[in-house]
Structure formats: C-alpha cells, structure tokens
Write an enzyme that holds these catalytic residues in place. Structure first.
Site, PDB file in Angstrom:
ATOM      1  N   GLY A 214       0.818  -1.211   0.000  1.00 48.19           N
ATOM      2  CA  GLY A 214       0.000   0.000   0.000  1.00 48.19           C
ATOM      3  C   GLY A 214       0.853   1.263   0.000  1.00 48.19           C
ATOM      4  O   GLY A 214       2.008   1.275  -0.441  1.00 48.19           O
ATOM      5  N   SER A 215       0.299   2.325   0.551  1.00 49.36           N
ATOM      6  CA  SER A 215       0.858   3.668   0.369  1.00 49.36           C
ATOM      7  C   SER A 215       2.182   3.929   1.068  1.00 49.36           C
ATOM      8  O   SER A 215       2.824   4.950   0.796  1.00 49.36           O
ATOM      9  CB  SER A 215      -0.163   4.715   0.825  1.00 49.36           C
ATOM     10  OG  SER A 215      -1.298   4.697  -0.010  1.00 49.36           O
ATOM     11  N   VAL A 216       2.617   3.058   1.980  1.00 51.88           N
ATOM     12  CA  VAL A 216       3.950   3.262   2.563  1.00 51.88           C
ATOM     13  C   VAL A 216       5.017   3.234   1.475  1.00 51.88           C
ATOM     14  O   VAL A 216       6.108   3.782   1.651  1.00 51.88           O
ATOM     15  CB  VAL A 216       4.274   2.212   3.656  1.00 51.88           C
ATOM     16  CG1 VAL A 216       3.436   2.428   4.900  1.00 51.88           C
ATOM     17  CG2 VAL A 216       4.111   0.802   3.129  1.00 51.88           C
ATOM     18  N   PHE A 217       4.702   2.627   0.338  1.00 50.54           N
ATOM     19  CA  PHE A 217       5.667   2.511  -0.756  1.00 50.54           C
ATOM     20  C   PHE A 217       5.871   3.827  -1.497  1.00 50.54           C
ATOM     21  O   PHE A 217       6.867   4.007  -2.196  1.00 50.54           O
ATOM     22  CB  PHE A 217       5.208   1.426  -1.732  1.00 50.54           C
ATOM     23  CG  PHE A 217       6.173   1.156  -2.846  1.00 50.54           C
ATOM     24  CD1 PHE A 217       7.358   0.478  -2.613  1.00 50.54           C
ATOM     25  CD2 PHE A 217       5.915   1.601  -4.137  1.00 50.54           C
ATOM     26  CE1 PHE A 217       8.258   0.237  -3.641  1.00 50.54           C
ATOM     27  CE2 PHE A 217       6.805   1.367  -5.171  1.00 50.54           C
ATOM     28  CZ  PHE A 217       7.988   0.674  -4.920  1.00 50.54           C
ATOM     29  N   LYS A 218       4.948   4.774  -1.340  1.00 47.77           N
ATOM     30  CA  LYS A 218       5.033   6.034  -2.093  1.00 47.77           C
ATOM     31  C   LYS A 218       6.308   6.811  -1.788  1.00 47.77           C
ATOM     32  O   LYS A 218       6.785   7.582  -2.624  1.00 47.77           O
ATOM     33  CB  LYS A 218       3.802   6.881  -1.810  1.00 47.77           C
ATOM     34  CG  LYS A 218       2.527   6.319  -2.411  1.00 47.77           C
ATOM     35  CD  LYS A 218       1.295   7.080  -1.951  1.00 47.77           C
ATOM     36  CE  LYS A 218       0.035   6.461  -2.547  1.00 47.77           C
ATOM     37  NZ  LYS A 218      -1.207   7.026  -1.970  1.00 47.77           N
TER      38      LYS A 218
END
Length: 493
Positions: A214-218
């Site tokens: 999810g968004s932790v990868f951004k």
C-alpha cells in the site's frame, strides 16, 4: 505405570523422557524401596528453558524433544548452539557387568556457542504490548512489528502476533482462535484447524510472509523521481478524485479530490492519482532500477530462517505495462516482506545507506569469549542526502498535517507514512493497514514499522483506517524514545 513397563520382556525400555527433578527424586525413592536398582536406571539429560516465555518467540524459536532447533534462531544457528555430547565407553562381559575401570574411557561434553542478540528486551516488551493490545481490541487476524536501528540495520525488536510461549510451543494462545476452533463439531476438522492455528503462531510474518504494502511505498517513488529529476519540490498536480489509465479508472482514497497540490502535499495526503503521474514521469526502466536498488527483488539476507523470496511476486521491467506501472506507483500490484520494507526505509532515513538487517550481534564460546562479532554490513547506497532530507521533512509534515496524525508523539518530532492495502480476493473487503515511522526527524535513531492484518473484523470499509497502526506506533515511540535517552525537543502539553 512404572511397574507395568518393568514387566515387559524387551531388553531395554524407555519409561519416560524429560522427567523433572522433583519426579526424579520420587522415582529414586521408589527404586530404592523396591530394590530395583539392577534393572531400572536413570540417565541425565538436558532440557532448554526459556526464561522470558513468549518474549521475542518468533525470533528465538524453540527446540524439539531431541534438542534440534525447529524455528527461529534455534533453527538457524542449531549447529553452533548444540555443542557435542559427552560419552562414557566401558568394557562389559556377556552379562553386562563392567570388566575393569582400566577399560573405561570418558569423553567430556563440549558446550555449544551462545548468541548475543541486537534485540533490546525493553523495546521488545513495548512492541509486543502495543501489538497485543491492538490485536485483541480490534479482533484482528494478526499484528506485526519491526523496530530497527536506522543507522546499522540492527533489529531492536521484532514480533508477530499471535505468538507463543517458547516453553510450550504447541499450546494455542489467541482467544479468538480458541473460540473459533471450539465451535467446530467434526473432530477431524477440529484437530486440523488447531494444528494449523498452532503452526501459524510459529510463523515470523515479518520475515516469512508477503503482502501488498500500500501507500507506505510512495516514499520510494518520490525518492526515485527526485533522484532522476523528473519532479522537483514545486511540481504540482490537480487531483479530481480519480485518473484514467488505459481502460481503468483509478480512484483516490479521497473521492472528492485533493485539488491542486505540490509534491510535499501529495505525499502528506497520500494522493494516488498524483503518484500515478509521478510513476508515469519516472517510466518503467527507472521505476524498476530503484525498485531493485531498494531491495524489493531479492531477500535481505537477515540471519533468520524462512525468509520469503518475493522475486516471483513483483513486476519486472519486461512485463510491466502502463496499468501495472500505475498501480505499482501507489504500492499495489506487488508483494514484499516487512523486513524488506524496513531495510529500505532505513536507507532513506539515514541518508542513503542500505544495511543488511540482522538480529545477532556476537557469538560467544563456552568460556564467554567473543569468537565472532557481527558488524553492520553496508550493501549499497540508494539515495542522495538531499533527497533523504526532503523526505524526512515531508514525512514529518505527514504526521503534523497529513494522514499520519495519529502517530504523533508528545514532545517529539516524528515522521512517517501511512499505508492501506486491500487483501485478495478484493470482493471480501479485507484490509491490511500499516505505518512506517522514525524519530527524531533531525537525527533519526529508531525506525518502527507496524502492520495490522484485517482489523475490526467482520469485513468492510471500517477496516480501512491506517490510524489503527499509527496509534500503535505512537504508543511504542512514546515509551521507547525516553528509554533510549532521546530527549523531547518540544514543550509537552
């Protein structure tokens, strides 16, 4: 039972193994009273006791009846820890009587080596307490966490809930699982379900299981784009709530749209359409170059068994089209492990140095002398100091003004990134929520990554709140920072 065993005609019968000392004394008294010393004897053996029970059980592991390591460090370092048993060789006649002491040879036992871990007992307790409380409160499938030294790759704490007592590894611990199994009427299915639940307790999710991050990868997409200079601090994008990529309409989590944002605001708001456009600017070749550089295509090499290989669970440059690039740019469409994510984050936070994560600090011999010291292993550089500085400040703003508000720690400047991912199959509406954060912002010392698996069961949109994970991060940091003598830089409320 002892009398019954002695009536058997076998030449040699083992009555019972791993007998405690208090039982041994009772047996010795019985043997003396019955004058059975010639036919019943006792052999000394060893049994491993785990002083702290369930603390760090997924890291430490346990041994079987033959003292063979079956999980965790017990398994990974089994040969070092086991040592060599002692032996007594004697000459006997046909009636098993010793012939002479002159024909006896004694070979002394040799103790195995010992391990000194990077795990900090107190921080491990803080992590487990936070995970356990949250898992039980929200009736989640699981709760997992990693605490790491940002500057060395040393794992300070690691936990996978539900856990187990190392002294009783076959005992089911999680009340939710106990109740579910108790309702099963079929004995065979009940036994299978209990066995599966027990084995699940042994798994170290942080190392052995994969998930969609999810968004932790951004954070890594922003890092790559800044390094390749396809965006800058003034790059802006107007979010209308969705974006069209080929035949797919991809939504932002804020359906009304965030409006016009710069790069900092896009990360603060965790805006999916903005990061899709950043991924498009980056392109497949550059995306994969940094994806590989941050370690998401290979195992980390952590010194624990069963690390999952994600190389077959990610898109590569030769099979990534526009849609796959778009979904990957906001953390969907591929799998990773928590230890991969933790190691990659630490490299951004510390200024670009990617260290191999590890849990063993020293190996000691039987005299307690150090025979091997595990120094930090620098694998590669990932980003420049300027990119790291920007992202640290942006993640601070994410906690101060953005989606990570629940992660705030009174008196401290902390930074981090939220994550929410839908579990497959999507029709079940189950979510995995996470938070990756660090402190203090100016001079990062400690990184904490928390994942909550399917919170607030039953399924539904009420699960999709990263604040479940952010709140645990806050609790862990609130206790850990003072313990590490990191002093507050802000006035306490």
């Amino acid at each position: 039972a002892l009398e019954e065993k002695t009536r058997q005609k076998n030449h040699y019968v083992i009555v019972r193994e791993q007998v405690e000392n208090n039982i041994k004394k009772q047996l010795a008294d019985f043997i003396d009273k019955q004058a059975m010393a010639n036919c019943i004897g006792m052999e000394q053996s060893t049994k491993r006791y785990y002083q702290y029970g369930s603390l760090a059980s997924s890291v430490i592991g346990f041994t079987g009846a033959d003292d063979q390591g079956l999980s965790g460090l017990e398994q990974n370092y089994n040969d070092l820890l086991t040592g060599t048993p002692g032996r007594l060789i004697t000459a006997k006649d046909a009636k098993s009587n010793s012939i002479s002491d002159d024909y006896s040879t004694s070979i002394a036992a040799q103790d195995g080596d010992s391990l000194v871990l990077t795990i900090n007992q107190t921080i491990q307790y803080y992590l487990e307490k936070g995970l356990r409380e949250t898992m039980e409160q929200y009736r989640s499938k699981g709760a997992y966490g990693v605490v790491m030294d940002c500057n060395t790759g040393a794992v300070l704490a690691m936990s996978s809930m539900p856990d187990y007592d190392c002294n009783e590894p076959y005992k089911l611990t999680y009340d939710k699982n106990k109740k579910a199994i108790k309702k099963i009427k079929d004995k065979t299915k009940k036994s299978e379900a209990e066995s599966a639940a027990v084995q699940n307790q042994w798994r170290n999710f942080t190392v052995s299981d994969t998930y969609v991050p999810g968004s932790v990868f951004k954070t890594f997409i922003a890092s790559a784009a800044l390094e390749e200079k396809v965006v800058n601090l003034n790059t802006s994008y107007t979010c209308t709530g969705s974006i069209q990529v080929e035949d797919y309409k991809m939504n932002c989590h804020y359906h009304a749209g965030h409006g016009t944002q710069n790069l900092t605001q896009g990360l603060e708001n965790s805006c999916n359409p903005f990061f899709i456009t950043i991924g498009q600017r980056l392109g497949v070749h550059n995306y994969f170059k940094y994806f590989q550089g941050f370690g998401f295509t290979d195992v980390t090499g952590i010194d624990l068994p069963g690390e999952a290989d994600t190389s077959g669970l990610v898109y590569h440059a030769d099979n990534m089209g526009p849609t796959e690039l778009a979904t990957s740019s906001f953390g969907q469409g591929f799998n990773c492990t928590m230890v991969q994510m933790a190691a990659a984050y630490c490299s951004v936070i510390n200024g670009g140095s990617y260290y191999e994560p590890h849990v063993v600090k020293q190996i000691l011999n039987e005299q307690g002398s150090v025979v091997e010291r595990k120094e930090p292993v620098l694998v590669r550089e990932t980003v420049s100091q300027s990119t790291a500085n920007f992202l640290k400040q942006t993640m601070f703003e994410t906690v101060e003004n953005g989606t990570g508000g629940a992660a705030a720690v009174a008196g401290y400047e902390v930074g981090g990134k939220t994550g929410t991912a839908e579990r497959l199959p999507r029709k079940d509406k189950n979510y995995l929520v996470s938070f990756a954060g660090f402190a203090p912002v100016e001079d990062p010392q400690v990184f904490v990554y928390v994942v909550i698996d399917v919170p607030n069961y039953p399924p539904g949109p009420q699960q999709a709140h990263s604040s479940y994970a952010s709140a645990i991060f806050s609790k862990i940091m609130t206790e850990t920072l003072p313990y590490l003598n990191v002093f507050p830089t802000q006035d306490l409320p």
